[in-house]
Motif scaffolding. Structure first.
Motif, PDB file in Angstrom:
ATOM      1  N   ALA A  60      54.908  37.576  65.290  1.00 27.68           N
ATOM      2  CA  ALA A  60      55.944  37.384  64.271  1.00 27.68           C
ATOM      3  C   ALA A  60      56.664  36.046  64.450  1.00 27.68           C
ATOM      4  CB  ALA A  60      56.950  38.529  64.327  1.00 27.68           C
ATOM      5  N   VAL A  61      56.983  35.691  65.681  1.00 27.36           N
ATOM      6  CA  VAL A  61      57.698  34.440  65.934  1.00 27.36           C
ATOM      7  C   VAL A  61      56.809  33.236  65.655  1.00 27.36           C
ATOM      8  CG1 VAL A  61      58.778  33.062  67.750  1.00 27.36           C
ATOM      9  CG2 VAL A  61      59.282  35.473  67.576  1.00 27.36           C
ATOM     10  N   GLY A  62      55.522  33.359  65.890  1.00 31.27           N
ATOM     11  CA  GLY A  62      54.598  32.254  65.670  1.00 31.27           C
ATOM     12  C   GLY A  62      54.237  32.038  64.208  1.00 31.27           C
ATOM     13  N   PHE A  63      54.648  32.924  63.339  1.00 35.81           N
ATOM     14  CA  PHE A  63      54.337  32.816  61.912  1.00 35.81           C
ATOM     15  C   PHE A  63      55.199  31.737  61.283  1.00 35.81           C
ATOM     16  CE2 PHE A  63      53.822  34.524  57.577  1.00 35.81           C
ATOM     17  CZ  PHE A  63      52.462  34.748  57.591  1.00 35.81           C
ATOM     18  N   SER A  64      54.650  30.993  60.314  1.00 32.65           N
ATOM     19  CA  SER A  64      55.387  29.871  59.729  1.00 32.65           C
ATOM     20  C   SER A  64      56.561  30.363  58.880  1.00 32.65           C
ATOM     21  CB  SER A  64      54.456  29.019  58.865  1.00 32.65           C
ATOM     22  OG  SER A  64      54.062  29.744  57.727  1.00 32.65           O
ATOM     23  N   GLY A  65      57.695  29.696  59.030  1.00 32.29           N
ATOM     24  CA  GLY A  65      58.897  30.018  58.274  1.00 32.29           C
ATOM     25  C   GLY A  65      59.827  30.989  58.965  1.00 32.29           C
ATOM     26  N   VAL A  66      59.408  31.588  60.064  1.00 33.72           N
ATOM     27  CA  VAL A  66      60.230  32.574  60.763  1.00 33.72           C
ATOM     28  C   VAL A  66      61.273  31.856  61.611  1.00 33.72           C
ATOM     29  CG1 VAL A  66      60.215  34.405  62.491  1.00 33.72           C
ATOM     30  CG2 VAL A  66      58.410  34.289  60.791  1.00 33.72           C
ATOM     31  N   GLU A  67      62.534  32.248  61.438  1.00 29.45           N
ATOM     32  CA  GLU A  67      63.622  31.675  62.232  1.00 29.45           C
ATOM     33  C   GLU A  67      63.995  32.566  63.408  1.00 29.45           C
ATOM     34  OE1 GLU A  67      66.838  30.811  59.599  1.00 29.45           O
ATOM     35  OE2 GLU A  67      65.653  29.400  58.435  1.00 29.45           O
ATOM     36  N   SER A  68      63.956  33.899  63.213  1.00 30.02           N
ATOM     37  CA  SER A  68      64.253  34.808  64.315  1.00 30.02           C
ATOM     38  C   SER A  68      63.520  36.121  64.087  1.00 30.02           C
ATOM     39  CB  SER A  68      65.760  35.061  64.427  1.00 30.02           C
ATOM     40  OG  SER A  68      66.219  35.761  63.296  1.00 30.02           O
ATOM     41  N   ALA A  69      63.245  36.815  65.179  1.00 28.85           N
ATOM     42  CA  ALA A  69      62.575  38.108  65.110  1.00 28.85           C
ATOM     43  C   ALA A  69      63.123  38.979  66.225  1.00 28.85           C
ATOM     44  CB  ALA A  69      61.062  37.943  65.260  1.00 28.85           C
ATOM     45  N   GLY A  70      63.222  40.259  65.940  1.00 29.56           N
ATOM     46  CA  GLY A  70      63.733  41.186  66.942  1.00 29.56           C
ATOM     47  C   GLY A  70      63.238  42.587  66.665  1.00 29.56           C
ATOM     48  N   LEU A  71      63.443  43.463  67.652  1.00 35.16           N
ATOM     49  CA  LEU A  71      63.031  44.851  67.511  1.00 35.16           C
ATOM     50  C   LEU A  71      64.174  45.655  66.937  1.00 35.16           C
ATOM     51  CD1 LEU A  71      61.212  45.357  70.907  1.00 35.16           C
ATOM     52  CD2 LEU A  71      60.168  45.087  68.680  1.00 35.16           C
TER      53      LEU A  71
ATOM     54  N   GLN B 141      60.175  48.968  64.954  1.00 33.86           N
ATOM     55  CA  GLN B 141      60.297  48.117  63.778  1.00 33.86           C
ATOM     56  C   GLN B 141      60.587  46.695  64.213  1.00 33.86           C
ATOM     57  OE1 GLN B 141      63.366  49.798  61.355  1.00 33.86           O
ATOM     58  NE2 GLN B 141      62.067  51.447  60.581  1.00 33.86           N
ATOM     59  N   ILE B 142      59.962  45.754  63.519  1.00 32.33           N
ATOM     60  CA  ILE B 142      60.197  44.339  63.771  1.00 32.33           C
ATOM     61  C   ILE B 142      61.026  43.806  62.619  1.00 32.33           C
ATOM     62  CG2 ILE B 142      59.145  42.079  64.042  1.00 32.33           C
ATOM     63  CD1 ILE B 142      56.723  43.451  65.200  1.00 32.33           C
ATOM     64  N   GLU B 143      62.181  43.209  62.938  1.00 31.81           N
ATOM     65  CA  GLU B 143      63.043  42.615  61.930  1.00 31.81           C
ATOM     66  C   GLU B 143      62.881  41.102  62.005  1.00 31.81           C
ATOM     67  OE1 GLU B 143      66.919  44.040  62.885  1.00 31.81           O
ATOM     68  OE2 GLU B 143      66.462  46.081  62.224  1.00 31.81           O
ATOM     69  N   VAL B 144      62.397  40.519  60.907  1.00 33.66           N
ATOM     70  CA  VAL B 144      62.104  39.089  60.851  1.00 33.66           C
ATOM     71  C   VAL B 144      63.034  38.443  59.835  1.00 33.66           C
ATOM     72  CG1 VAL B 144      60.349  37.367  60.333  1.00 33.66           C
ATOM     73  CG2 VAL B 144      59.704  39.481  61.464  1.00 33.66           C
ATOM     74  N   VAL B 145      63.696  37.357  60.225  1.00 36.92           N
ATOM     75  CA  VAL B 145      64.538  36.586  59.312  1.00 36.92           C
ATOM     76  C   VAL B 145      63.936  35.194  59.212  1.00 36.92           C
ATOM     77  CG1 VAL B 145      66.838  35.643  58.911  1.00 36.92           C
ATOM     78  CG2 VAL B 145      66.586  37.896  59.946  1.00 36.92           C
ATOM     79  N   GLY B 146      63.747  34.731  57.964  1.00 37.25           N
ATOM     80  CA  GLY B 146      63.169  33.414  57.801  1.00 37.25           C
ATOM     81  C   GLY B 146      63.251  32.934  56.369  1.00 37.25           C
ATOM     82  N   ASP B 147      62.820  31.710  56.184  1.00 31.34           N
ATOM     83  CA  ASP B 147      62.859  31.081  54.869  1.00 31.34           C
ATOM     84  C   ASP B 147      61.430  30.878  54.389  1.00 31.34           C
ATOM     85  OD1 ASP B 147      63.786  29.858  52.604  1.00 31.34           O
ATOM     86  OD2 ASP B 147      64.119  27.913  53.549  1.00 31.34           O
ATOM     87  N   GLY B 148      61.057  31.529  53.306  1.00 35.21           N
ATOM     88  CA  GLY B 148      59.719  31.382  52.741  1.00 35.21           C
ATOM     89  C   GLY B 148      58.642  32.087  53.531  1.00 35.21           C
ATOM     90  N   VAL B 149      58.964  33.206  54.145  1.00 35.75           N
ATOM     91  CA  VAL B 149      57.985  33.960  54.928  1.00 35.75           C
ATOM     92  C   VAL B 149      57.203  34.870  53.987  1.00 35.75           C
ATOM     93  CG1 VAL B 149      57.676  35.596  56.812  1.00 35.75           C
ATOM     94  CG2 VAL B 149      59.500  33.924  56.928  1.00 35.75           C
ATOM     95  N   ASP B 150      55.881  34.850  54.101  1.00 38.06           N
ATOM     96  CA  ASP B 150      55.029  35.726  53.310  1.00 38.06           C
ATOM     97  C   ASP B 150      54.908  37.057  54.043  1.00 38.06           C
ATOM     98  OD1 ASP B 150      53.278  36.820  51.531  1.00 38.06           O
ATOM     99  OD2 ASP B 150      51.609  35.473  51.994  1.00 38.06           O
ATOM    100  N   ALA B 151      55.581  38.089  53.519  1.00 36.00           N
ATOM    101  CA  ALA B 151      55.645  39.387  54.192  1.00 36.00           C
ATOM    102  C   ALA B 151      54.282  40.068  54.237  1.00 36.00           C
ATOM    103  CB  ALA B 151      56.660  40.283  53.494  1.00 36.00           C
TER     104      ALA B 151
END
Length: 121
Positions: free
Chosen positions: A24-35, A42-52
């Motif tokens: 998840a962290v290595g994916f482009s556009g991801v700013e932060s990720a957590g459980l 569950q993985i909570e991903v926050v980012g700009d322009g992330v393709d879910a």
């Protein structure tokens, strides 16, 4: 536009949790990720322009079962603009009563004297 994506992943132990977070962290556009979630599945991903969908497919290939739980826009908080404080200089009287006076000496570049009779120069 920032968005928060929650993906449910089957985790068998800490190793698969770690692997899914690394993906998840290595994916482009991801700013932060957590459980998240009660059982940290569950993985909570926050980012700009992330393709879910692409992120979920990658997690399915590398870790196992993955399902998109929610995708929500994260609103940025607008900061209130505070008026800037006006800085007023403090003026001290030259003959101040009991106030220590300081004088800043100007620094001049060194002025080397060149003696024409010097054989080294």
């Amino acid at each position: 536009m920032k968005q928060k994506i929650v993906i449910k992943v089957t985790v068998n132990g800490p190793k698969s949790r770690s692997k899914s977070l690394q993906i998840a962290v290595g994916f482009s556009g991801v700013e932060s990720a957590g459980l998240g979630g009660q059982d940290k599945s569950q993985i909570e991903v926050v980012g700009d322009g992330v393709d879910a969908v692409e992120l979920t497919n990658r997690l399915r290939k590398k870790v196992g079962y993955a399902e998109i739980v929610s995708v929500a826009a994260v609103g940025e908080k607008k900061e209130e603009k505070k008026p800037e404080a006006v800085v007023q200089p403090v003026l001290w009287s030259m003959y101040g009563g009991g106030v220590p006076q300081t004088y800043i000496h100007p620094i001049h570049p060194p002025n080397y004297y060149q003696d024409p009779s010097c054989s080294i120069m």
